[in-house]
Scaffold this motif. Structure first.
Motif, PDB file in Angstrom:
ATOM      1  N   GLU A 179       0.820  -1.206   0.000  1.00  0.00           N
ATOM      2  CA  GLU A 179       0.000   0.000   0.000  1.00  0.00           C
ATOM      3  C   GLU A 179       0.856   1.260   0.000  1.00  0.00           C
ATOM      4  OE1 GLU A 179      -2.468  -0.281   3.466  1.00  0.00           O
ATOM      5  OE2 GLU A 179      -4.022  -1.403   2.403  1.00  0.00           O
ATOM      6  N   ASP A 223       1.704   4.630   1.727  1.00  0.00           N
ATOM      7  CA  ASP A 223       1.640   5.100   3.104  1.00  0.00           C
ATOM      8  C   ASP A 223       1.586   6.630   3.091  1.00  0.00           C
ATOM      9  OD1 ASP A 223       1.840   5.562   5.793  1.00  0.00           O
ATOM     10  OD2 ASP A 223       3.884   4.824   6.020  1.00  0.00           O
ATOM     11  N   HIS A 272      -3.092   3.621   3.089  1.00  0.00           N
ATOM     12  CA  HIS A 272      -3.550   3.908   4.446  1.00  0.00           C
ATOM     13  C   HIS A 272      -2.966   5.250   4.871  1.00  0.00           C
ATOM     14  CE1 HIS A 272       0.303   1.699   5.102  1.00  0.00           C
ATOM     15  NE2 HIS A 272       0.474   2.615   6.045  1.00  0.00           N
ATOM     16  N   HIS A 292     -13.896   7.542  10.993  1.00  0.00           N
ATOM     17  CA  HIS A 292     -13.911   6.174  10.469  1.00  0.00           C
ATOM     18  C   HIS A 292     -15.343   5.683  10.318  1.00  0.00           C
ATOM     19  CE1 HIS A 292     -14.165   1.797  11.281  1.00  0.00           C
ATOM     20  NE2 HIS A 292     -13.077   1.705  10.542  1.00  0.00           N
ATOM     21  N   LYS A 348     -12.343  -1.556   7.691  1.00  0.00           N
ATOM     22  CA  LYS A 348     -11.173  -1.996   8.444  1.00  0.00           C
ATOM     23  C   LYS A 348     -11.049  -1.170   9.727  1.00  0.00           C
ATOM     24  CE  LYS A 348      -8.689  -3.416   4.281  1.00  0.00           C
ATOM     25  NZ  LYS A 348      -7.457  -3.277   3.476  1.00  0.00           N
ATOM     26  N   ASP A 353      -7.102   2.598   7.615  1.00  0.00           N
ATOM     27  CA  ASP A 353      -6.929   1.740   6.448  1.00  0.00           C
ATOM     28  C   ASP A 353      -8.122   1.903   5.526  1.00  0.00           C
ATOM     29  OD1 ASP A 353      -4.453   0.186   6.947  1.00  0.00           O
ATOM     30  OD2 ASP A 353      -5.521  -0.449   8.744  1.00  0.00           O
ATOM     31  N   TYR A 354      -7.857   2.334   4.304  1.00  0.00           N
ATOM     32  CA  TYR A 354      -8.932   2.540   3.349  1.00  0.00           C
ATOM     33  C   TYR A 354      -9.297   1.215   2.669  1.00  0.00           C
ATOM     34  CZ  TYR A 354      -8.529   7.524   4.098  1.00  0.00           C
ATOM     35  OH  TYR A 354      -8.539   8.768   4.676  1.00  0.00           O
TER      36      TYR A 354
END
Length: 407
Positions: free
Chosen positions: A74, A76, A135, A108, A115, A127-128
């Motif tokens: 991913e 960052d 993320h 969120h 997640k 975390d997408y």
């Protein structure tokens, strides 16, 4: 097709094209931290009264982010949430991090993220969705400009970057839950400003050129409105290449892999305004170890905005990290010297494949030759071109000098 396969510059440009983050990823990162910033300023926010400011830090801010090695990795996106109306007298590191936690969790839930929120030592992690492939780390912080300026001026250090200094949290510290003046320090805005100063003239020239090209095409553009990440400088490009070389070399030794901030800092010190990627890369490889100091007991790579922070602090307790850095530098010098002396795009790819990766190296050769395999393997480099491109590095190991004026 008139392609000069012997030009290392063209090949390095092709490597960077393969490493570059797609523009929509930068836009995605920008939207993410701005969205969270808007959330904590909504009327119902529990922290709005503390004037929180959310901004990006790290490689996305510097324009040196590179594509992940694999599709499973991913991006960052590092960000800071600075509460500008709070001080260390008001609360502990633990208290500040909990203030941020409430809003991270509510954001969120409001965004219907599946997640769970994770806690890092210094940050909260969002975390997408899997398709987003990134993320976002959010570090809680307080302003620390006045204290940092006093600290540096007391020992006659350059304090020009101190106006953006911050204090951050770290749950690993023994005083994490105590109300104390001793918090970890950071200055991502200051570091970004220092980094920009190392390439200011080149960046401005490239921005102007891009704006002029856009205006000729009928688009309205200005240098002031042009984001830095839309213009890639030789310094940024060289750092991107070196980071990928490092990633592959230490794919099986992640614990000793040289950290990005060390490569970035030494590269920025070593850069001398070269206008080409090859010029920047070879100057950096030649000179970067000159900016590693040794005080008789330990290696020192000082944060340019806070000389009391040593980016090489782990090298003393883990000497294998220092050994790994010098081993990497020696290998990088050899690999890129071999690529510069290559007589064809294929030979350049062969020289760099072990550390840059087969796909990236081969795709760069294909970009250079339009995918023509015969042209990729063609020889006939001009002697003058090869001689001009081929760098020369000292074989003797350099002894770091004693640092002057910082711990």
């Amino acid at each position: 097709m008139n392609v000069h396969v012997n030009t290392i510059e063209a090949y390095l440009e092709a490597l960077v094209a393969g490493l570059e983050i797609p523009e929509h990823r930068y836009d995605q990162a920008d939207r993410s931290f701005k969205s969270f910033g808007e959330w904590i300023h909504r009327e119902e926010s529990t922290v709005r009264r503390f004037d929180p400011q959310v901004y990006c830090q790290g490689s996305f801010r510097l324009g040196t982010a590179i594509r992940p090695l694999t599709e499973d990795e991913e991006y960052d996106v590092d960000s800071v949430c600075e509460f500008r109306l709070l001080t260390k007298q008001d609360l502990s590191q633990f208290d500040l991090k909990r203030l941020l936690e409430v809003e991270v969790n509510s954001y969120h839930d409001a965004q219907n993220m599946t997640k769970p929120v994770r806690e890092g030592n210094r940050c909260w992690i969002l975390d997408y969705a899997d398709g987003a492939q990134f993320h976002m780390d959010i570090v809680a912080a307080l302003p620390n400009a006045a204290e940092q300026k006093r600290l540096l001026e007391a020992v006659m250090h350059d304090a020009r970057w101190s106006e953006t200094a911050i204090s951050i949290t770290d749950r690993r510290l023994p005083n994490y839950k105590a109300r104390t003046e001793y918090w970890p320090r950071s200055n991502p805005k200051g570091y970004s400003n220092w980094f920009a100063s190392r390439q200011a003239e080149v960046l401005l020239r490239r921005k102007r050129a891009k704006v002029e090209a856009l205006n000729r095409q009928g688009f309205r553009a200005s240098v002031e409105d042009m984001p830095d990440f839309k213009v890639k400088t030789p310094l940024q490009s060289a750092i991107m290449i070196l980071k990928r070389h490092r990633d592959n070399m230490f794919a099986r030794e992640p614990d000793v892999r040289p950290i990005s901030v060390i490569i970035t800092t030494l590269a920025a010190h070593a850069y001398e305004g070269q206008e080409t990627i090859s010029g920047a890369l070879f100057a950096i490889l030649q000179r970067m170890d000159q900016f590693i100091k040794h005080d008789g007991q330990k290696y020192v790579i000082a944060n340019p905005t806070d000389p009391y922070e040593n980016f090489a602090d782990k090298w003393q307790e883990k000497p294998e990290k220092a050994d790994a850095f010098f081993r990497w530098l020696h290998t990088a010098r050899a690999d890129f010297a071999a690529a510069a002396q290559a007589a064809s795009a294929q030979e350049m790819a062969d020289a760099l494949t072990p550390r840059m990766g087969y796909r990236l190296s081969t795709n760069a050769a294909d970009r250079l030759t339009g995918g023509n395999r015969l042209l990729r393997a063609a020889t006939g480099a001009s002697a003058s071109g090869a001689a001009a491109a081929a760098p020369s590095f000292a074989n003797a190991a350099r002894q770091p000098t004693k640092p002057q004026g910082y711990a």
